[in-house]
Write an enzyme that holds these catalytic residues in place. Structure first.
Site, mmCIF file in Angstrom:
data_model
loop_
_atom_site.group_PDB
_atom_site.id
_atom_site.type_symbol
_atom_site.label_atom_id
_atom_site.label_comp_id
_atom_site.label_asym_id
_atom_site.label_seq_id
_atom_site.Cartn_x
_atom_site.Cartn_y
_atom_site.Cartn_z
ATOM 1 C CG ASP A 107 35.523 33.576 58.368
ATOM 2 O OD1 ASP A 107 34.818 34.586 58.230
ATOM 3 O OD2 ASP A 107 35.114 32.513 58.864
ATOM 4 C CG HIS B 106 33.560 25.717 53.632
ATOM 5 N ND1 HIS B 106 32.423 25.016 53.321
ATOM 6 C CD2 HIS B 106 33.170 26.850 54.237
ATOM 7 C CE1 HIS B 106 31.381 25.725 53.710
ATOM 8 N NE2 HIS B 106 31.805 26.833 54.283
HETATM 9 N N1 ACO Z 1 44.428 23.691 58.495
HETATM 10 C C1 ACO Z 1 45.073 22.488 58.444
HETATM 11 N N2 ACO Z 1 44.474 21.306 58.189
HETATM 12 C C2 ACO Z 1 43.156 21.336 57.961
HETATM 13 C C3 ACO Z 1 42.413 22.532 58.009
HETATM 14 C C4 ACO Z 1 43.105 23.745 58.269
HETATM 15 N N3 ACO Z 1 42.463 24.912 58.319
HETATM 16 N N4 ACO Z 1 41.116 22.259 57.761
HETATM 17 C C5 ACO Z 1 41.034 20.934 57.582
HETATM 18 N N5 ACO Z 1 42.273 20.371 57.700
HETATM 19 C C6 ACO Z 1 42.617 18.958 57.505
HETATM 20 C C7 ACO Z 1 42.267 18.121 58.721
HETATM 21 O O1 ACO Z 1 43.332 18.020 59.622
HETATM 22 C C8 ACO Z 1 41.908 16.803 58.084
HETATM 23 O O2 ACO Z 1 43.115 16.151 57.768
HETATM 24 P P1 ACO Z 1 43.176 14.518 57.820
HETATM 25 O O3 ACO Z 1 42.189 14.039 56.780
HETATM 26 O O4 ACO Z 1 44.589 14.180 57.507
HETATM 27 O O5 ACO Z 1 42.760 14.134 59.212
HETATM 28 C C9 ACO Z 1 41.251 17.197 56.760
HETATM 29 O O6 ACO Z 1 41.815 18.479 56.426
HETATM 30 C C10 ACO Z 1 39.732 17.311 56.828
HETATM 31 O O7 ACO Z 1 39.413 18.166 57.920
HETATM 32 P P2 ACO Z 1 38.071 18.068 58.770
HETATM 33 O O8 ACO Z 1 38.290 18.723 60.070
HETATM 34 O O9 ACO Z 1 37.586 16.650 58.775
HETATM 35 O O10 ACO Z 1 37.087 18.901 57.858
HETATM 36 P P3 ACO Z 1 35.703 19.462 58.308
HETATM 37 O O11 ACO Z 1 34.867 19.500 57.111
HETATM 38 O O12 ACO Z 1 35.193 18.709 59.506
HETATM 39 O O13 ACO Z 1 36.056 20.933 58.838
HETATM 40 C C11 ACO Z 1 36.482 23.249 58.906
HETATM 41 C C12 ACO Z 1 35.846 22.081 58.115
HETATM 42 C C13 ACO Z 1 35.952 23.253 60.336
HETATM 43 C C14 ACO Z 1 36.074 24.553 58.256
HETATM 44 C C15 ACO Z 1 38.024 23.069 58.889
HETATM 45 O O14 ACO Z 1 38.502 23.134 57.574
HETATM 46 C C16 ACO Z 1 38.730 24.112 59.773
HETATM 47 O O15 ACO Z 1 38.882 23.894 60.965
HETATM 48 N N6 ACO Z 1 39.171 25.257 59.164
HETATM 49 C C17 ACO Z 1 39.766 26.322 59.942
HETATM 50 C C18 ACO Z 1 38.676 27.136 60.631
HETATM 51 C C19 ACO Z 1 37.935 28.013 59.640
HETATM 52 O O16 ACO Z 1 38.526 28.696 58.819
HETATM 53 N N7 ACO Z 1 36.600 28.004 59.768
HETATM 54 C C20 ACO Z 1 35.726 28.852 58.953
HETATM 55 C C21 ACO Z 1 34.887 27.995 58.049
HETATM 56 S S1 ACO Z 1 33.956 28.992 56.950
HETATM 57 C C22 ACO Z 1 32.729 29.611 57.895
HETATM 58 O O17 ACO Z 1 32.278 29.086 58.860
HETATM 59 C C23 ACO Z 1 32.251 30.892 57.499
#
Ligand code: ACO
Length: 430
Positions: free
Chosen positions: A364, A307
């Site tokens: 979720d 998140h």
């Molecule tokens: N699985 C694996 N790796 C992940 C995940 C994940 N679900 N989420 C983040 N990471 C990793 C990224 O690869 C990144 O790694 P790095 O630093 O080595 O490059 C690091 O964690 C940070 O990730 P970002 O994408 O920069 O984080 P951001 O804050 O932009 O994204 C998000 C947040 C979109 C929710 C992300 O965690 C994600 O894609 N999660 C899966 C989708 C999801 O569950 N979305 C629902 C969110 S809650 C809602 O909207 C109700």
């Protein structure tokens, strides 16, 4: 801490005021940054930007705190208010008294049906149309039927608009499902409460009324409450962005539905179930799934994990997980996807990749399992999220419109394209 921040550019020091929110978070007031310095702040995904002052929802992502109008989210689980009550709280800033709640509920009942002409719109969509596309189109179409709400100056008029939207989204959602199955529309029932009425419109048949299980009604009520607001997330910021141009409430919320649709936001609830399903059908093991999520060469992410704001357990996920066990036990459902989800969570929480990045289950991760147990089809999962989030969007739109200082939102950019060059006529181009 000082109440001023200093920024040095080319040896010149500029000062900016620091102000503090109710819960102690500090912000540097950059509203005059460009006018004072000639520079703009560059933060493409707005991770460090406070786009507004808001009194609706408070989140502390490090501590895993979420409060609506000051009330901790966990209390909505223990005190069991109705979703309508929470919607009113979010929109108007205080818990409604009996008279206010009764008046608002009456408005919801009176406005549950959609205009007869709107029913023809459903016929124009292909049977395979994604329900989120239908939902957004139909919410926008409400603008055609209620132009009296284009400019709202009085509070009771605003309440009428909010009641129409909150009531009709449920009818539109149920009808989009009915039309995708070629089933006749079921009219809203005036005696049923918000969630029961939705389930009735989804699952009753002309020859047989759907018997609403109180456990399912309660679980849906809680699920909607847990989704009701989450401050300046992607869809809410979209609603505010559109609303900032003074676009009407329906158009602004229709845009919010589109933003919510994406798999990185509300669409994650669908993606989670699809991921769990593919693990279950044997294409992939939970261990391999975790390996893939960590692999930098793979675009796969563990859906329902991570998140932007929460760097500890999402408090909504904790409540939902508890509710999930309860609903499955009450309905006597044994869902193998829950076992897989629990295994994935266990593996991820002890894995340094997830620990170092603060990746925990979000709202979720378990919501789809509850929705499945209720008989809600997967393609409707994100629509359920939208129904829940609507009061938040309305509350944020209202707050923005009541703020006399609010201006049209218009971010800047850093141009990195060509410098000035001349147009070349077609016949002279290589
Ligand atoms: N699985 C694996 N790796 C992940 C995940 C994940 N679900 N989420 C983040 N990471 C990793 C990224 O690869 C990144 O790694 P790095 O630093 O080595 O490059 C690091 O964690 C940070 O990730 P970002 O994408 O920069 O984080 P951001 O804050 O932009 O994204 C998000 C947040 C979109 C929710 C992300 O965690 C994600 O894609 N999660 C899966 C989708 C999801 O569950 N979305 C629902 C969110 S809650 C809602 O909207 C109700």
């Amino acid at each position: 801490m000082s109440d001023k921040a200093a920024l040095t550019i080319d040896g010149k020091v500029y000062e900016f005021a620091i102000f503090t929110g109710t819960e102690g978070e500090k912000a540097i007031d950059m509203t005059n940054l460009r006018a004072q310095t000639g520079c703009v702040a560059y933060d493409p995904s707005y991770a460090n930007v406070g786009s507004c002052k808001s009194a609706i929802t408070y989140i502390d992502g490090e501590k895993g705190i979420l409060r609506y109008r000051g009330i901790p989210i966990e209390q909505f689980d223990t005190e069991k208010p109705n979703f309508v009550e929470v919607a009113w709280l979010l929109i108007f800033g205080k818990l409604p008294n009996k008279k206010e709640l009764a008046a608002f509920s009456k408005k919801l009942t009176e406005n549950a049906a959609i205009h007869e002409a709107m029913k023809y719109h459903f016929e124009g969509f292909p049977i395979t149309a994604p329900p989120m596309a239908i939902l957004s189109a139909m919410i926008n179409a409400l603008s055609c039927f209620y132009p009296q709400f284009f400019t709202i100056h009085e509070e009771d008029v605003f309440e009428d608009a909010a009641a129409r939207l909150i009531s009709k989204i449920r009818t539109i959602a149920a009808y989009s499902y009915r039309s995708s199955r070629g089933r006749p529309f079921i009219a809203p029932h005036p005696k049923l409460r918000y969630c029961a009425n939705f389930l009735h419109m989804m699952f009753s048949e002309p020859y047989e009324l759907y018997q609403v299980d109180p456990a399912v009604e309660d679980a849906l009520n809680l699920l909607l409450i847990l989704h009701a607001d989450h401050e300046q997330n992607c869809s809410t910021s979209t609603v505010r962005m559109v609303g900032s141009s003074r676009a009407n409430l329906f158009a602004s919320c229709a845009a919010g539905v589109c933003a919510l649709w994406g798999p990185l936001h509300g669409g994650a609830n669908t993606a989670v179930i699809e991921m769990l399903q593919s693990i279950h059908t044997g294409n992939i093991s939970p261990e391999d799934c975790i390996k893939m999520a960590k692999d930098k060469n793979s675009s796969f992410r563990l859906m329902g994990f991570g998140h932007r704001v929460y760097k500890s357990y999402d408090p909504r996920a904790r409540v939902i997980k508890k509710q999930c066990d309860k609903v499955l036990a009450t309905l006597g459902v044994n869902d193998p996807l829950l076992d897989i989800a629990l295994k994935l969570e266990e593996l991820a929480l002890k894995d340094s990749f997830f620990q170092e990045r603060g990746l925990y289950p979000n709202v979720d991760f378990y919501s789809g399992i509850i929705l499945r147990a209720m008989g809600i089809p997967v393609e409707m999962f994100t629509v359920m999220f939208a129904i829940g989030r609507l009061p938040g969007w309305i509350a944020q739109w209202r707050e923005q419109h009541l703020d006399a200082s609010s201006r049209i939102m218009r971010p800047r950019q850093i141009y990195i394209g060509n410098k000035q060059r001349d147009y070349i006529p077609l016949e002279k181009r290589g």
